[in-house]
Design a protein around this motif. Structure first.
Motif, PDB file in Angstrom:
ATOM      1  N   SER A  70       0.823  -1.213   0.000  1.00 34.99           N
ATOM      2  CA  SER A  70       0.000   0.000   0.000  1.00 34.99           C
ATOM      3  C   SER A  70       0.854   1.259   0.000  1.00 34.99           C
ATOM      4  O   SER A  70       0.463   2.292  -0.562  1.00 34.99           O
ATOM      5  N   MET A  71       2.027   1.189   0.631  1.00 30.14           N
ATOM      6  CA  MET A  71       2.928   2.342   0.623  1.00 30.14           C
ATOM      7  C   MET A  71       3.395   2.632  -0.802  1.00 30.14           C
ATOM      8  O   MET A  71       3.387   3.789  -1.255  1.00 30.14           O
ATOM      9  N   LYS A  72       3.776   1.584  -1.514  1.00 31.83           N
ATOM     10  CA  LYS A  72       4.225   1.782  -2.899  1.00 31.83           C
ATOM     11  C   LYS A  72       3.073   2.275  -3.778  1.00 31.83           C
ATOM     12  O   LYS A  72       3.264   3.139  -4.646  1.00 31.83           O
ATOM     13  N   ALA A  73       1.867   1.748  -3.542  1.00 26.50           N
ATOM     14  CA  ALA A  73       0.708   2.184  -4.335  1.00 26.50           C
ATOM     15  C   ALA A  73       0.426   3.663  -4.110  1.00 26.50           C
ATOM     16  O   ALA A  73       0.169   4.415  -5.060  1.00 26.50           O
ATOM     17  N   GLY A  74       0.473   4.092  -2.844  1.00 24.70           N
ATOM     18  CA  GLY A  74       0.217   5.499  -2.552  1.00 24.70           C
ATOM     19  C   GLY A  74       1.263   6.417  -3.145  1.00 24.70           C
ATOM     20  O   GLY A  74       0.948   7.446  -3.752  1.00 24.70           O
ATOM     21  N   LEU A  75       2.531   6.036  -2.978  1.00 27.77           N
ATOM     22  CA  LEU A  75       3.618   6.862  -3.511  1.00 27.77           C
ATOM     23  C   LEU A  75       3.604   6.861  -5.040  1.00 27.77           C
ATOM     24  O   LEU A  75       3.890   7.891  -5.667  1.00 27.77           O
TER      25      LEU A  75
ATOM     26  N   HIS B 146      11.525  -0.935   4.645  1.00 30.13           N
ATOM     27  CA  HIS B 146      11.595   0.506   4.885  1.00 30.13           C
ATOM     28  C   HIS B 146      12.651   1.164   3.995  1.00 30.13           C
ATOM     29  O   HIS B 146      12.443   2.270   3.484  1.00 30.13           O
ATOM     30  N   ARG B 147      13.775   0.497   3.805  1.00 29.98           N
ATOM     31  CA  ARG B 147      14.812   1.055   2.923  1.00 29.98           C
ATOM     32  C   ARG B 147      14.318   1.134   1.482  1.00 29.98           C
ATOM     33  O   ARG B 147      14.646   2.090   0.752  1.00 29.98           O
ATOM     34  N   ALA B 148      13.515   0.178   1.058  1.00 31.43           N
ATOM     35  CA  ALA B 148      12.960   0.218  -0.298  1.00 31.43           C
ATOM     36  C   ALA B 148      12.067   1.446  -0.468  1.00 31.43           C
ATOM     37  O   ALA B 148      12.067   2.089  -1.531  1.00 31.43           O
ATOM     38  N   VAL B 149      11.317   1.800   0.569  1.00 26.81           N
ATOM     39  CA  VAL B 149      10.475   3.001   0.513  1.00 26.81           C
ATOM     40  C   VAL B 149      11.344   4.247   0.399  1.00 26.81           C
ATOM     41  O   VAL B 149      11.057   5.159  -0.393  1.00 26.81           O
ATOM     42  N   GLY B 150      12.426   4.300   1.180  1.00 26.44           N
ATOM     43  CA  GLY B 150      13.322   5.455   1.116  1.00 26.44           C
ATOM     44  C   GLY B 150      13.918   5.648  -0.262  1.00 26.44           C
ATOM     45  O   GLY B 150      13.964   6.774  -0.785  1.00 26.44           O
ATOM     46  N   ALA B 151      14.364   4.550  -0.875  1.00 27.52           N
ATOM     47  CA  ALA B 151      14.937   4.636  -2.220  1.00 27.52           C
ATOM     48  C   ALA B 151      13.890   5.078  -3.232  1.00 27.52           C
ATOM     49  O   ALA B 151      14.172   5.889  -4.133  1.00 27.52           O
ATOM     50  N   PHE B 152      12.665   4.567  -3.092  1.00 29.02           N
ATOM     51  CA  PHE B 152      11.590   4.939  -4.015  1.00 29.02           C
ATOM     52  C   PHE B 152      11.284   6.431  -3.893  1.00 29.02           C
ATOM     53  O   PHE B 152      11.075   7.111  -4.907  1.00 29.02           O
TER      54      PHE B 152
ATOM     55  N   GLN C 126      14.259   8.387  -5.600  1.00 29.62           N
ATOM     56  CA  GLN C 126      14.442   8.186  -7.040  1.00 29.62           C
ATOM     57  C   GLN C 126      13.190   8.480  -7.864  1.00 29.62           C
ATOM     58  O   GLN C 126      13.299   8.892  -9.018  1.00 29.62           O
ATOM     59  N   GLU C 127      12.002   8.255  -7.281  1.00 33.96           N
ATOM     60  CA  GLU C 127      10.769   8.391  -8.056  1.00 33.96           C
ATOM     61  C   GLU C 127       9.940   9.618  -7.680  1.00 33.96           C
ATOM     62  O   GLU C 127       9.365  10.276  -8.536  1.00 33.96           O
ATOM     63  N   ILE C 128       9.866   9.926  -6.380  1.00 38.57           N
ATOM     64  CA  ILE C 128       9.009  11.026  -5.942  1.00 38.57           C
ATOM     65  C   ILE C 128       9.744  12.358  -5.929  1.00 38.57           C
ATOM     66  O   ILE C 128       9.196  13.389  -6.305  1.00 38.57           O
ATOM     67  N   LYS C 129      10.996  12.328  -5.460  1.00 39.97           N
ATOM     68  CA  LYS C 129      11.816  13.544  -5.357  1.00 39.97           C
ATOM     69  C   LYS C 129      11.057  14.663  -4.631  1.00 39.97           C
ATOM     70  O   LYS C 129      10.858  15.759  -5.171  1.00 39.97           O
TER      71      LYS C 129
END
Length: 457
Positions: free
Chosen positions: A339-344, A374-380, A383-386
């Motif tokens: 759900s975190m990845k979907a929201g971001l 959690h680290r995967a969220v930080g990288a996303f 790299q993707e949201i900026k």
């Protein structure tokens, strides 16, 4: 002749008259009983509502239900106010079914492994724009919540949208005998509660119980669901999805980068567009579901599309609030890696032109995978949201902050907090410099307090 629910259901009472709209007066919570209501005491594993009968009457309850086993324990004068039933939980369910049949509106039952609450809210918004509509409040979708919802029906309601949950095989079948849905909607079959069911195929079997309805609305793109539905006999089937053969086909999604979306559909060969200022990665297919419900109800597609445009999200589930100069997106209900990845991802796709501040907190109960998740969220994020600013809350969210910096986000745009109260104290410092604030974490991190603070006048 005015019907009497007590006579129709074979119950016993010493009262001379029973109101026809008795279901509308039922309240199972003695703490919130109001004058004129009827108290329905429910027995639980660690409590018995019968203990609060006298307190409910003292608060103004017009009457109450009680189980036959307690008949001799009630004072005679008090007993005269009650309705005697074999079992109060079953009585509530029987009363709800009786009332649903008396009202006679069109009832839509919705189930699936995920998305039930959001689709329920979207469908209710769509139908309410056409005629008075009842809906399940919150997630009251079990053997108690569902009948309590049905008891709120009134003769004014033309539609009812009922969310139906299941943790075991047979749950939907049981609820269907109470709800008697005219249209059963199967959204999807995922891995939720796979341990309780015993595997994906068992989940499918359980969810297929929704098709007890004369008409079934289902997700065409899932071959398992499609095949199961086609095996049913004497059913009207209405499908939705991206599949070209779906009755409601999602053709295209247009995003303007600032949150507005245009969704293009083919409804049995006729083109229809839905425009909305609300968007989430699941919004398009959910809208297709609602349009399919409209088809099943023989409603005008244009009216359904217009009704969908009134939907503004669900509290805590990517709910978009337009403040004076910014957007606030409340996604604080809960969080897991998916759900975190979907929201971001939705932020990236739909709001890429807005200067964004992220407030992200811990995702709980991930066990050994917690740090990597959690680290995967930080990288996303990096790299993707900026984002213009990244604020993290909680001990595990430090990994989000660390990885965001390690993968390219400037350290002066990242701040870590231990508690939500510390973030609230800093809100005035960073809020004026952003156009959009996005809030998400597991419920235990209590980021909903931030939403309440910003929405309080």
């Amino acid at each position: 002749m005015v019907k009497n629910p007590v006579e129709d259901l074979g119950w016993r009472t010493e009262r001379e008259s029973i109101p026809f709209d008795l279901p509308n007066r039922v309240n199972s919570d003695s703490r919130r009983i109001e004058a004129g209501q009827w108290f329905m005491p429910i027995r639980g594993a660690n409590f018995d509502g019968h203990d609060f009968i006298q307190a409910s009457v003292d608060k103004g309850a017009a009457g109450f239900f009680f189980e036959s086993r307690l008949r001799e324990q009630l004072p005679a004068e008090l007993r005269k106010l009650g309705i005697e039933v074999p079992d109060t939980t079953k009585a509530l369910q029987d009363l709800a079914r009786w009332w649903r049949q008396e009202i006679g509106c069109k009832v839509v039952g919705i189930t699936g492994s995920s998305g039930k609450t959001t689709v329920k809210e979207m469908a209710a918004a769509m139908l309410h724009s056409i005629a008075p509509t009842l809906k399940t409040e919150g997630s009251l979708n079990n053997e108690l919540g569902t009948p309590l919802t049905l008891c709120r029906l009134t003769p004014l309601h033309r539609f009812a949208v009922i969310e139906m949950g299941a943790r075991h095989k047979g749950d939907i079948e049981f609820l269907s005998k109470i709800v008697l849905q005219d249209i059963g909607v199967l959204l999807n079959v995922g891995s939720a509660h796979v341990g309780e069911f015993g595997g994906p195929l068992k989940i499918l079997e359980a969810k297929m119980e929704i098709a007890a309805a004369p008409t079934a609305v289902y997700f065409k793109d899932d071959a398992r669901i499609d095949e199961a539905m086609k095996r049913l006999k004497n059913k009207t089937l209405v499908s939705f999805g991206r599949d070209p053969s779906a009755d409601v086909q999602l053709l295209d999604t247009e995003l303007d980068g600032r949150g507005q979306v245009r969704l293009h559909f083919s409804i049995r060969g006729q083109k229809q567009t839905v425009t909305s200022n609300f968007y989430h990665s699941s919004f398009a297919i959910n809208a297709a579901t609602c349009l399919a419900i409209g088809v099943a109800l023989n409603l005008d597609p244009k009216a359904c599309a217009a009704g969908l445009q009134t939907f503004q999200g669900v509290k805590g589930r990517f709910k978009v609030h337009a403040l004076r100069h910014q957007l606030l997106i409340d996604d604080s209900y809960n969080a897991n890696p998916e759900s975190m990845k979907a929201g971001l991802s939705t932020l990236r796709d739909a709001y890429r032109q807005r200067k964004t501040c992220l407030i992200l907190g811990d995702m709980l109960e991930l066990g050994d995978s917690s740090e990597s998740a959690h680290r995967a969220v930080g990288a996303f994020c990096a790299q993707e949201i900026k984002p213009a600013k990244l604020l993290t809350v909680g001990p595990m969210s430090r990994w989000i902050a660390e990885e965001a910096i390690r993968t390219g986000m400037p350290a002066d745009r990242v701040e870590q907090f231990d508690r939500v109260e510390q973030v609230i104290a800093q809100l005035p410092a960073f809020w004026p410099d952003t156009e959009l604030l996005y809030v998400k974490a597991s419920k235990g991190i209590r980021l909903g307090i931030i939403i309440d603070t910003l929405l309080t006048p």
